[in-house]
Scaffold this motif. Structure first.
Motif, PDB file in Angstrom:
ATOM      1  N   ALA A  94     -28.146 -18.366  34.277  1.00  0.00           N
ATOM      2  CA  ALA A  94     -28.428 -17.362  35.305  1.00  0.00           C
ATOM      3  C   ALA A  94     -27.154 -16.882  35.975  1.00  0.00           C
ATOM      4  O   ALA A  94     -26.966 -15.674  36.214  1.00  0.00           O
ATOM      5  CB  ALA A  94     -29.392 -17.941  36.347  1.00  0.00           C
ATOM      6  N   LYS A 148     -25.707 -13.141  35.779  1.00  0.00           N
ATOM      7  CA  LYS A 148     -25.457 -12.397  37.014  1.00  0.00           C
ATOM      8  C   LYS A 148     -24.054 -11.803  37.016  1.00  0.00           C
ATOM      9  O   LYS A 148     -23.845 -10.666  37.438  1.00  0.00           O
ATOM     10  CB  LYS A 148     -25.656 -13.307  38.221  1.00  0.00           C
ATOM     11  N   VAL A 174     -24.064  -8.821  34.813  1.00  0.00           N
ATOM     12  CA  VAL A 174     -24.727  -7.689  35.470  1.00  0.00           C
ATOM     13  C   VAL A 174     -23.765  -7.003  36.429  1.00  0.00           C
ATOM     14  O   VAL A 174     -23.658  -5.763  36.444  1.00  0.00           O
ATOM     15  CB  VAL A 174     -25.993  -8.162  36.208  1.00  0.00           C
ATOM     16  N   TRP A 175     -23.046  -7.782  37.214  1.00  0.00           N
ATOM     17  CA  TRP A 175     -22.087  -7.178  38.144  1.00  0.00           C
ATOM     18  C   TRP A 175     -20.998  -6.418  37.403  1.00  0.00           C
ATOM     19  O   TRP A 175     -20.591  -5.331  37.833  1.00  0.00           O
ATOM     20  CB  TRP A 175     -21.470  -8.265  39.035  1.00  0.00           C
ATOM     21  N   GLU A 228     -27.933  -5.946  46.249  1.00  0.00           N
ATOM     22  CA  GLU A 228     -28.283  -7.286  45.783  1.00  0.00           C
ATOM     23  C   GLU A 228     -28.551  -7.262  44.282  1.00  0.00           C
ATOM     24  O   GLU A 228     -29.054  -6.272  43.741  1.00  0.00           O
ATOM     25  CB  GLU A 228     -29.521  -7.797  46.512  1.00  0.00           C
ATOM     26  N   VAL A 229     -28.212  -8.367  43.637  1.00  0.00           N
ATOM     27  CA  VAL A 229     -28.557  -8.603  42.227  1.00  0.00           C
ATOM     28  C   VAL A 229     -29.298  -9.934  42.162  1.00  0.00           C
ATOM     29  O   VAL A 229     -28.812 -10.950  42.667  1.00  0.00           O
ATOM     30  CB  VAL A 229     -27.299  -8.664  41.333  1.00  0.00           C
ATOM     31  N   ARG A 230     -30.490  -9.924  41.556  1.00  0.00           N
ATOM     32  CA  ARG A 230     -31.277 -11.145  41.406  1.00  0.00           C
ATOM     33  C   ARG A 230     -31.582 -11.362  39.930  1.00  0.00           C
ATOM     34  O   ARG A 230     -31.932 -10.410  39.217  1.00  0.00           O
ATOM     35  CB  ARG A 230     -32.596 -11.046  42.185  1.00  0.00           C
ATOM     36  N   VAL A 231     -31.424 -12.609  39.485  1.00  0.00           N
ATOM     37  CA  VAL A 231     -31.663 -12.961  38.087  1.00  0.00           C
ATOM     38  C   VAL A 231     -32.686 -14.087  38.035  1.00  0.00           C
ATOM     39  O   VAL A 231     -32.549 -15.103  38.721  1.00  0.00           O
ATOM     40  CB  VAL A 231     -30.354 -13.400  37.399  1.00  0.00           C
ATOM     41  N   VAL A 270     -33.904  -9.137  35.419  1.00  0.00           N
ATOM     42  CA  VAL A 270     -32.872  -8.748  36.376  1.00  0.00           C
ATOM     43  C   VAL A 270     -33.421  -7.698  37.328  1.00  0.00           C
ATOM     44  O   VAL A 270     -34.051  -6.726  36.888  1.00  0.00           O
ATOM     45  CB  VAL A 270     -31.626  -8.189  35.658  1.00  0.00           C
ATOM     46  N   THR A 304     -30.601  -9.567  28.669  1.00  0.00           N
ATOM     47  CA  THR A 304     -31.663  -9.128  29.580  1.00  0.00           C
ATOM     48  C   THR A 304     -32.947  -8.840  28.819  1.00  0.00           C
ATOM     49  O   THR A 304     -32.927  -8.363  27.686  1.00  0.00           O
ATOM     50  CB  THR A 304     -31.241  -7.869  30.353  1.00  0.00           C
TER      51      THR A 304
END
Length: 229
Positions: free
Chosen positions: A4, A8, A11-12, A35-38, A43, A76
């Protein structure tokens, strides 16, 4: 490092390739990513903008680009990108989630898809980077007659040159070492006689982009109670 945490980070990094179309800066640097949530391979990304009434076409473009950038990651499974605190957030979020274009999300408002808008701002960014590099060379003593004949291989390496090349690749303009530094939107050479006027216009474009970026950071900091920058 857990899967995770690794995802993350990916993703960023992917979001760092997404640009505000007008400011030509990554949404991560502008602090537009709230915000980024995994959760496993799922995602969720929340985006926010400086004002409630930011232009819906700009907002749609950033949300759609963020969705596409994150969805391209192999790890993802489901990607959801939401725009927060915007007057058209519901329409934008639904349109992007459904894979619809801007025309479908805002019937009767758009006169075409967003490719033309994207091209317009890519051209502005390209012009601004040309001016930045040209002024550096002029300060170093390069004469105008030499400047219009200068090739990219003869331009000092740095962030501005790399950004110029990326914008040219996106616009389909020559970006190799033998390409001229100064070209117009068609890829044609710039005459030395038109150089002063072109550089003045380009400087106005660059200053406008830089000023708008600072203004947006200030508005974002005021809106969400965080320091800009």
């Amino acid at each position: 490092m857990t899967a995770a945490v690794s995802l993350k980070g990916e993703v960023w990094r992917a979001l760092g390739t997404v640009l505000d179309p007008e400011l030509d800066q990554p949404v991560t640097e502008l602090e537009f990513v709230a915000e980024v949530r995994v959760d496993g391979a799922d995602v969720d990304v929340d985006l926010r903008l400086p004002t409630y009434f930011c232009a819906p076409n700009f907002a749609f473009l950033m949300v759609a680009d963020a969705h596409d950038a994150v969805s391209e990651l192999d790890a993802t499974a489901r990607v959801r990108v939401r725009l927060l605190d915007h007057f058209a957030a519901e329409e934008i979020n639904a349109g992007v989630a459904a894979g619809d274009g801007f025309d479908a999300a805002f019937p009767g408002l758009a006169t075409g898809e967003l490719a033309e808008l994207r091209t317009t701002f890519l051209r502005k960014a390209h012009l601004a980077y040309q001016e930045q590099l040209a002024q550096q060379l002029l300060r170093d003593g390069v004469a105008p007659e030499e400047l219009v004949a200068r090739r990219l291989a003869e331009v000092p390496a740095g962030a501005a040159l790399e950004r110029l090349r990326r914008r040219r690749d996106q616009l389909g303009l020559p970006s190799g070492p033998d390409a001229l530094l100064l070209i117009d939107e068609r890829g044609d050479a710039v005459d030395v006689e038109e150089l002063p006027v072109r550089l003045r216009f380009a400087r106005t474009t660059r200053v406008s982009i830089e000023g708008n970026a600072g203004w947006c950071r200030g508005l974002l900091g005021t809106r969400y109670g965080r320091s800009a920058g």
